[in-house]
Scaffold this motif. Structure first.
Motif, PDB file in Angstrom:
ATOM      1  N   THR A 111     -45.428  -9.456   7.551  1.00  0.00           N
ATOM      2  CA  THR A 111     -45.259  -8.202   6.813  1.00  0.00           C
ATOM      3  C   THR A 111     -43.793  -7.982   6.456  1.00  0.00           C
ATOM      4  O   THR A 111     -43.455  -7.569   5.340  1.00  0.00           O
ATOM      5  CB  THR A 111     -45.786  -7.030   7.651  1.00  0.00           C
ATOM      6  N   HIS A 112     -42.912  -8.271   7.401  1.00  0.00           N
ATOM      7  CA  HIS A 112     -41.485  -8.095   7.154  1.00  0.00           C
ATOM      8  C   HIS A 112     -40.985  -9.091   6.105  1.00  0.00           C
ATOM      9  O   HIS A 112     -40.141  -8.741   5.256  1.00  0.00           O
ATOM     10  CB  HIS A 112     -40.705  -8.270   8.469  1.00  0.00           C
ATOM     11  N   LEU A 113     -41.492 -10.305   6.154  1.00  0.00           N
ATOM     12  CA  LEU A 113     -41.076 -11.300   5.163  1.00  0.00           C
ATOM     13  C   LEU A 113     -41.516 -10.897   3.751  1.00  0.00           C
ATOM     14  O   LEU A 113     -40.801 -11.130   2.772  1.00  0.00           O
ATOM     15  CB  LEU A 113     -41.654 -12.676   5.522  1.00  0.00           C
ATOM     16  N   THR A 114     -42.694 -10.277   3.660  1.00  0.00           N
ATOM     17  CA  THR A 114     -43.140  -9.772   2.356  1.00  0.00           C
ATOM     18  C   THR A 114     -42.193  -8.688   1.852  1.00  0.00           C
ATOM     19  O   THR A 114     -41.858  -8.626   0.658  1.00  0.00           O
ATOM     20  CB  THR A 114     -44.569  -9.216   2.463  1.00  0.00           C
ATOM     21  N   ALA A 115     -41.735  -7.832   2.770  1.00  0.00           N
ATOM     22  CA  ALA A 115     -40.794  -6.781   2.382  1.00  0.00           C
ATOM     23  C   ALA A 115     -39.467  -7.392   1.902  1.00  0.00           C
ATOM     24  O   ALA A 115     -38.851  -6.905   0.940  1.00  0.00           O
ATOM     25  CB  ALA A 115     -40.558  -5.846   3.565  1.00  0.00           C
ATOM     26  N   ILE A 116     -39.016  -8.466   2.556  1.00  0.00           N
ATOM     27  CA  ILE A 116     -37.791  -9.149   2.116  1.00  0.00           C
ATOM     28  C   ILE A 116     -37.975  -9.719   0.708  1.00  0.00           C
ATOM     29  O   ILE A 116     -37.084  -9.645  -0.143  1.00  0.00           O
ATOM     30  CB  ILE A 116     -37.407 -10.262   3.114  1.00  0.00           C
ATOM     31  N   PHE A 117     -39.159 -10.300   0.442  1.00  0.00           N
ATOM     32  CA  PHE A 117     -39.452 -10.845  -0.887  1.00  0.00           C
ATOM     33  C   PHE A 117     -39.333  -9.753  -1.956  1.00  0.00           C
ATOM     34  O   PHE A 117     -38.702  -9.954  -3.000  1.00  0.00           O
ATOM     35  CB  PHE A 117     -40.861 -11.446  -0.884  1.00  0.00           C
ATOM     36  N   HIS A 118     -39.912  -8.595  -1.708  1.00  0.00           N
ATOM     37  CA  HIS A 118     -39.833  -7.506  -2.686  1.00  0.00           C
ATOM     38  C   HIS A 118     -38.395  -7.004  -2.823  1.00  0.00           C
ATOM     39  O   HIS A 118     -37.964  -6.633  -3.920  1.00  0.00           O
ATOM     40  CB  HIS A 118     -40.756  -6.367  -2.273  1.00  0.00           C
ATOM     41  N   MET A 119     -37.664  -7.006  -1.729  1.00  0.00           N
ATOM     42  CA  MET A 119     -36.267  -6.579  -1.779  1.00  0.00           C
ATOM     43  C   MET A 119     -35.452  -7.528  -2.666  1.00  0.00           C
ATOM     44  O   MET A 119     -34.684  -7.079  -3.537  1.00  0.00           O
ATOM     45  CB  MET A 119     -35.699  -6.544  -0.359  1.00  0.00           C
ATOM     46  N   LEU A 120     -35.634  -8.830  -2.491  1.00  0.00           N
ATOM     47  CA  LEU A 120     -34.913  -9.804  -3.306  1.00  0.00           C
ATOM     48  C   LEU A 120     -35.327  -9.712  -4.778  1.00  0.00           C
ATOM     49  O   LEU A 120     -34.492  -9.843  -5.674  1.00  0.00           O
ATOM     50  CB  LEU A 120     -35.172 -11.220  -2.774  1.00  0.00           C
ATOM     51  N   ASN A 121     -36.602  -9.484  -5.031  1.00  0.00           N
ATOM     52  CA  ASN A 121     -37.066  -9.325  -6.402  1.00  0.00           C
ATOM     53  C   ASN A 121     -36.424  -8.119  -7.072  1.00  0.00           C
ATOM     54  O   ASN A 121     -36.050  -8.166  -8.248  1.00  0.00           O
ATOM     55  CB  ASN A 121     -38.589  -9.163  -6.422  1.00  0.00           C
TER      56      ASN A 121
END
Length: 1418
Positions: free
Chosen positions: A806-816
């Motif tokens: 879940t946290h890695l998904t949040a990092i992905f959206h942050m980078l996007n």
């Protein structure tokens, strides 16, 4: 057509009408694939690859049913039916999983086993409702897919399947006859094409192009060119296309007619007809030369194929090898083996070839092929054990032991197998081959390999089952000859039960020359004495020379006998001596336990085995026993004392408890903390409370945190900051965390950073939630505070923050989000820091934001540079397919070549080829695409093929889709049904029924087995265009059956004039339409007029009546049936319905009698019928009845899948119904206290007790649950009670229970299961919210909100769903695609537009995606 053929010179027919020519040689048919991926033959070619001849002896084996080979499929029978579509679907589910497994086996290995096929076949026959598709799958499975079976046995199996399924009512269409033809050709079955065609015409089944092609193949298989020419001429007259398959058959026909030159000239004829020879044609010609042993011509043909750009694959060469072996031309086989290139997929193909060779008596050829296997890829189970399949098949074929041993020795010498003798022995034991097993064991001992007693258990199983003492003695003699003495388990479990006594066992074995001096026999003697003479037992076991005997391990049978002796004996002194010996002597304990623990558990097991009545009768003996143990300083652990105390308390034996308590050396007290939860208050109330506490100078931290939390929910940042300013000294860590998250949501980087710094000054060791950290980094990065964002990342590393998916998904959206602003340098710094610090591993997803930015900016070269940089730094290739597509569309060949070379070097050629294949297809470059997909060794990638197929459907690109389907016809492991279904789906979208019909013909040519969904799809297309459906569709059959009677109803003749067949049809139609009472009226009228009906018609009416609850009417019809048909018996389905109807009415006795009648007929009761019966017996308090049902079900083995708790729970309810709550408690408590207990659920008992309002039973069951939790840390019963209280809306009771047992909040799996089940039913959202109000943190918010959204979707509650979505956004919870899909559908159904793009895939797709994600976490 049949008459035309009879006028020509045809094959000679046997007088009996069998499709077999007596005395003729049998020619080898093609092993054409049923699926792509089957190792021998090509799926698209009909009889295109001949495999030579087999011995004359084969032709002598005829089909055992002597009434004529085709008599069983002469007339298309009427389809049997059942009491409704829902019942059919439910019954079909019971064996569909097995059919799927068979299909999976074929696609994975290219073969199936007879065991699997027969299991599926028997399931279908037992249930009695086979569909046409099931019949098709079973028939096509009787050919070359069974390489382990001789061809004669395959033919017998095919005929058995055909007969039985026809008897059960399967309607056969042309696809079934074509499938039978294919099986005949594959199994080299000699039959008459003329009679076959005539029987089809008699059955009113019209042959199609595929039928004629296979009949030509049948003639050519026998070298009858004239017969083949007759059909060929007929095809031309009908303007049917002459395909490559026909030309290939003619090559075989000319060759077997002795005219090899004409066979070779067929290639020229093909070119003249503008049919270019494919690899199939060349392989057919190679097989023709192979049968003649003409190696030079074979070489020239191979060269011609190469020069014609027809590359032959390994599986093609394997066909030639099989043909050479069967033709006795083994001298040429090494030449062909050398041409094998070991392409991808070589192993399963070669394995199937080896199996076929062994089956047909060419095991030496198979072994020479086996030695060519690549050792690193030999078998999926163990790469160092090459040839397991080979050795197993040798054993199954009863090959001489000496020859098998030779193969084992050579495999070991070549280091191809680590333990071939041991494996072969295990195969022989599994197959229960006594002679072979003993010989192999002898060889194993000669090689100093171990031979252990349990090796003989499989050999002893059958004699034990048959009570065959002589058979057991034979095996034991074999053990003795090998110097292996039976151990205790072998003796007790497999040997002693077949003899009347131990003495008889010893005497029989001694008379047979078997030694009885081993330790096992000594143990057996002690075990016998334990029940009769404890003094003698003590004398023997106290002798230091007595061998070790672990009471908690293998010697459990001795422990049971000793307990039985203690219960019977009055010799207390011997009991004390034995117990003291167990307490002090290490010989009776394993290394993991000290003797005192062994004696403690022994005493507990002793008391547990004594009933309440026996305890009172033997109380004086037991008190004396415990007193003497205390005098001898024998002690027990506190845990064991509590268990014994609980038992004796339930028996009301306070004095005994005191005596047992004296044995405890030390006691421990335990307590539990309790806590309570309060309801949330509104913001105003909280602020008032805050002011009161401040005025009273009381601590504010807790209330302040709640207030800020409430303000955060309202997104009131300004007021939250004001409160923080007013009460800064009372701010807790949690309050700071909530406030930081609120600032991040409002993109207030300055305040968020200040709050974080303040928190660090107060307590530098404090850590935030990972989501809060990520939100803070995103806010800082978007506001040009990159250095501060880097500092936060470093802090996360220093404090060992662990990130989940879940946290890695949040990092992905942050980078996007950062990349979308064009901050490419910032994205690179963030990625580099995250990966370097080890906070996350580099993945394609986390590396993709930069590539997305370049692609959206129409800069594919920049995207490629970014991809190559990612691979250099992190070994990832994010969005590489999209980059390739962009380059192909741009036409930048230089850059495209660069990226292809790069991918091939980094990721392998197969990945590169698929990317190119799809790019060329999408841009219409079909020639280039074909060259790509025909690359030798390339295999199917189902996920990638599906993606492109869906893309073509959405884009309405029929030509592109057809090209892909056609190009992948020979692709290894390609799911052909799936591929053709894409075309049919697009045909449905564009309403092109002609295209759909042509696709169906191509599927038959390719021997594709369509799934039911494909058949339904094709039927829908044809019906919507008023075209005839040329096959059976199970789901629509009832409607088709009902239409003609409806149309003719007004003009039907009087009842008196109707035949029994007309009655049957009308009854069937009425039952299908749910008009059971009308059907019953017809049965009565028929009875009055004396017209006889069949048993099946009566059964249909009975089932229809029972399905509607008319049990009395059903019994009337049953009596009428018995009056006309004394032997009439209810079908399995009708019996199950009758059991359920009786049970529903509370007539448990009648239901039990019906079950007994079913079992006498060898019928298998359904899962639901048994459950309803057991519940009815439980409601009536019939404990004996439940035990009788349980015993009966156990005899059925795995045919009825029932949890043991069905019987335990209902037995407990039966005791409660009888007023005997104590017995129910004893039963359940004993279950949970058992050492082997899996802690099953007793939720059903609590629910039934609460529903009936039985407070007395509920109190005692609750006390039991609390006792198990307090004393034995067994929390399942208490958890069931807690959740049932919530289920019954007794929230206050649940809250009180939780306050006393806060451990319930930690039973996360059980709580999650409750929420999952509640979310399956509409109107249950309140129950989930009640659970969350009491235990808010038992799982992550993403999971909770997903289930809440599911509830809102079931309830069609858009407003609540909107509120939940907004709450998700406020709290920054990651929203998954399934959540958004459900919400989008609610919006769409309400006629509103969702404020986000609707996820394009299906619910099933996203659910499976989440499931895989959860599995990966585990």
């Amino acid at each position: 057509m049949a008459a035309l053929l009879r006028s020509a010179r045809l094959l000679k027919f046997s007088p009996s009408g069998l499709l077999q020519v007596p005395g003729s040689r049998r020619s080898g048919p093609p092993l054409g694939r049923l699926y792509s991926g089957v190792p021998v033959g090509r799926s698209a070619a009909v009889c295109s690859r001949q495999l030579g001849r087999v011995p004359d002896s084969v032709s002598r084996c005829a089909w055992p049913y002597t009434a004529g080979c085709v008599r069983s499929y002469a007339v298309a029978t009427e389809q049997k039916d059942e009491a409704g579509l829902a019942v059919q679907s439910k019954q079909a589910q019971q064996f569909d999983w097995a059919l799927t497994k068979l299909d999976s086996s074929v696609r994975r290995t290219g073969r199936i086993t007879k065991t699997l096929l027969m299991r599926i076949f028997h399931d279908i026959c037992r249930i009695g409702y086979p569909s046409g598709n099931h019949a098709l799958l079973l028939l096509r499975s009787c050919g070359s897919l069974l390489p382990e079976l001789p061809m004669e046995e395959r033919n017998e199996l095919a005929h058995r399947v055909w007969d039985k399924l026809q008897e059960l009512g399967t309607q056969y269409d042309v696809s079934h006859y074509n499938a039978l033809l294919k099986v005949y050709l594959q199994n080299e079955f000699k039959f008459s094409p003329t009679d076959f065609l005539a029987k089809m015409e008699a059955a009113n089944v019209q042959p199609n192009r595929v039928t004629y092609q296979r009949l030509i193949a049948a003639y050519c298989q026998n070298g009858d060119i004239e017969g083949a020419s007759t059909i060929l001429g007929f095809m031309k007259s009908k303007d049917l296309p002459i395909t490559e398959a026909v030309f290939s058959s003619l090559i075989t026909g000319h060759s077997r007619a002795g005219d090899i030159e004409s066979a070779a000239n067929i290639l020229s004829v093909m070119r003249g007809a503008r049919v270019e020879p494919s690899p199939d044609t060349y392989v057919t010609l190679l097989n023709a030369y192979a049968e003649k042993g003409d190696l030079e011509s074979m070489k020239k043909t191979l060269e011609a194929a190469e020069s014609a750009d027809c590359s032959l694959m390994d599986r093609d060469i394997m066909q030639v090898i099989l043909t050479l072996a069967k033709a006795g031309q083994q001298q040429h086989i090494p030449e062909m083996i050398e041409r094998l290139r070991h392409e991808r997929g070589y192993i399963p193909d070669a394995m199937n070839l080896c199996l076929s060779l062994i089956t047909q008596g060419h095991e030496d050829t198979a072994f020479s092929l086996l030695k060519t296997f690549p050792t690193l890829q030999s078998e999926t189970s163990d790469s160092s054990n090459l040839g397991n399949f080979f050795l197993r098949h040798c054993v199954n074929r009863d090959m001489a032991v000496e020859k098998v041993a030779h193969y084992c020795k050579e495999l070991q010498e070549l280091n191809l197998h680590t333990s071939p003798f041991t494996f072969t022995l295990s195969c022989a034991l599994e197959a229960k081959k006594l002679g072979m097993s003993l010989e192999l064991m002898k060889m194993a001992k000669e090689q100093n390999l171990p031979v252990r007693p349990h090796y003989f258990w499989p050999l002893l199983t059958q004699p034990l089952k048959e009570k065959n003492a002589a058979g057991v003695v034979e095996v034991v003699k074999g053990m003795d000859r090998l110097g292996v003495a039976p151990d205790m388990d072998t003796l007790v479990t497999y040997i002693l039960p077949v003899f009347p006594s131990l003495e008889a066992t010893l005497q029989t074995l001694q008379d047979s020359g078997v030694s009885v001096d081993s330790e096992a026999f000594v143990y057996a003697k002690i075990r016998g004495l334990a029940t009769s003479d404890l003094a003698k037992v003590y004398t023997l076991i106290s002798d230091p020379s007595f061998p070790s005997l672990d009471l908690r391990g293998p010697a459990t049978s001795f422990r049971g006998s000793l307990i039985s002796g203690f219960k019977k004996s009055s010799d207390v002194d011997s009991m004390v001596k034995i117990t003291q010996l167990l307490h002090t002597d290490n010989r009776f304990s394993s290394k993991n336990f000290n003797p005192s623990e062994t004696s403690s558990y022994f005493l507990y097991n002793l008391i547990e085995s004594i009933s309440e009545e026996q305890v009172h009768v033997q109380e004086d003996k037991l008190r004396s026993f415990f007193s003497q143990l205390h005098a001898q300083n024998v002690t027990i652990s506190p845990n064991i004392y509590r268990r014994i105390k609980n038992l004796l308390e339930s028996y009301h034996c306070p004095e005994l408890i005191k005596d047992v308590h004296a044995l405890v050396s030390k006691e421990r007290d335990s307590g539990s903390a309790s806590w309570a939860t309060g309801d949330e208050n509104k913001v105003s109330e909280l602020e008032s409370k805050l002011a009161e506490l401040k005025a009273e100078n009381k601590p504010l931290s807790s209330v302040l945190k709640q207030t800020i939390h409430a303000l955060s929910a309202e997104e009131n940042l300004q007021r939250a900051l004001e409160l923080k300013q007013e009460h800064e000294g009372d701010m807790s860590v949690g309050a700071y965390a909530v406030l930081i998250g609120l600032c991040c949501r409002h993109n207030n980087a300055e305040e968020a950073l200040n709050l974080k710094r303040e928190l660090s000054r107060k307590d530098s060791s404090v850590t935030l939630d990972p989501i809060k950290y990520i939100a803070l980094i995103k806010t800082l990065s978007l506001n040009d505070k990159v250095e501060e964002a880097m500092d936060i990342l470093k802090e996360m590393k220093e404090k060992d923050i662990i990130l989940n998916d879940t946290h890695l998904t949040a990092i992905f959206h942050m980078l996007n989000a950062v990349a979308a602003k064009g901050e490419t340098t910032t994205v690179r710094r963030l990625q580099d820091t995250i990966f370097t610090l080890g906070l996350a591993k580099p993945t394609a997803s986390l590396c993709s934001p930069l590539i997305t930015f370049y692609l959206e900016s129409k800069d594919p070269s920049g995207a490629l540079d970014a991809v190559m940089e990612c691979h250099k730094l992190y070994n990832q290739l994010p969005r590489i397919h999209d980059v390739i597509v962009a380059l192909v569309e741009k036409g930048d060949t230089d850059v495209l070549q660069k990226v292809m070379d790069f991918i091939s070097q980094k990721r392998g050629e197969m990945m590169m080829l698929y990317d190119l294949f799809f790019a060329f297809l999408q841009t219409g470059r079909y020639k280039e695409a074909r060259k790509i997909i025909e690359t030798p060794g390339l295999r199917a990638k189902p996920g990638r093929l599906q993606w492109f197929g869906e893309k073509c459907i959405v884009s309405n690109k029929m030509e592109t889709l057809e090209q892909m389907v056609e190009m992948t016809s020979k692709l290894f492991e390609c799911d052909r049904d799936e591929m053709y279904s894409y075309i049919l789906r697009l045909c449905k979208e564009t309403n092109e029924w002609q295209k759909a019909e042509a696709t169906w013909t191509k599927m038959q040519e390719e021997n594709v087995i369509p799934r039911e969904r494909t058949l339904r799809l094709l039927a829908d297309i044809l019906k919507s265009n008023h075209q005839e459906v040329p096959f059976e569709v199970p789901e629509t059959w009832y409607e088709q059956a009902a239409s003609p009677p409806q149309q003719a109803e007004s003009q039907s003749p009087p009842l008196e004039a109707e035949s029994s067949g007309r009655y049957r049809n009308r009854l069937l139609m009425l039952c299908k339409k749910g008009k059971a009472r009308e059907a019953m009226d017809i049965v009565k009228e028929v009875n009055e007029k004396g017209v006889a009906l069949g048993g099946l018609s009566y059964d249909h009416v009975i089932r229809a009546l029972l399905a509607q609850g008319h049990i009395e009417d059903a019994l009337v019809v049953k009596q009428l049936a018995h009056a006309h048909l004394p032997e009439f018996k209810l079908s399995e389905t009708a019996s199950n319905l009758l059991i359920m109807s009786y049970s529903k009415r509370g007539k448990a006795t009648e239901a039990l009698e019906t079950l007994q009648s079913m079992l006498e007929l060898d019928h298998v009761p359904s899962h639901l019928a048994v459950i309803r019966l057991v519940q009815a017996l439980g409601n009536q308090g019939d404990v004996a009845g439940i035990q009788e049902v349980e015993t009966a079900v156990k005899t059925l083995g795995t045919n009825v899948y029932l949890s043991s708790m069905v019987f335990v729970n209902n037995t407990a309810l039966a005791h409660i119904a009888n007023g005997d709550v104590e017995s129910a408690v004893d039963l359940l408590e004993g279950l949970y206290m058992s050492p082997d207990s899996s802690n099953p659920s007793m939720s059903f008992v609590f629910r039934k007790v609460m529903e009936t309002g039985n407070d007395k039973a509920l109190d005692k069951l609750s006390a039991m649950a609390e006792r198990l939790a307090n004393h034995f840390a067994c929390y399942r019963p208490l958890s069931d009670l807690f959740l049932q209280q919530l289920h019954m809306d007794k929230v206050e009771d649940a809250k009180f229970l939780l306050a006393r047992f806060n451990i319930l909040a930690e039973q996360k799996e059980i709580l999650l299961s409750f929420m999952t089940q509640a979310a399956q039913i509409p109107g249950q959202v309140r129950k989930i919210k009640n659970l969350l109000s009491l235990v808010p943190d038992f799982t992550d918010k993403e999971t909770v909100y997903s289930y809440l959204m599911k509830c809102h979707a079931l309830d069609k509650d858009l407003q609540s769903a909107k509120a939940l979505y907004e709450q998700n956004q406020r709290e920054g919870v990651v929203i998954n695609d399934l959540f958004l899909k459900r919400l989008a559908v609610l919006y769409r159904e309400a006629g509103e537009t969702p404020p986000f793009p609707e996820p394009p895939e299906s619910f099933k797709f996203y659910a499976e995606k989440l499931r895989k994600k959860d599995t990966a976490k585990e």
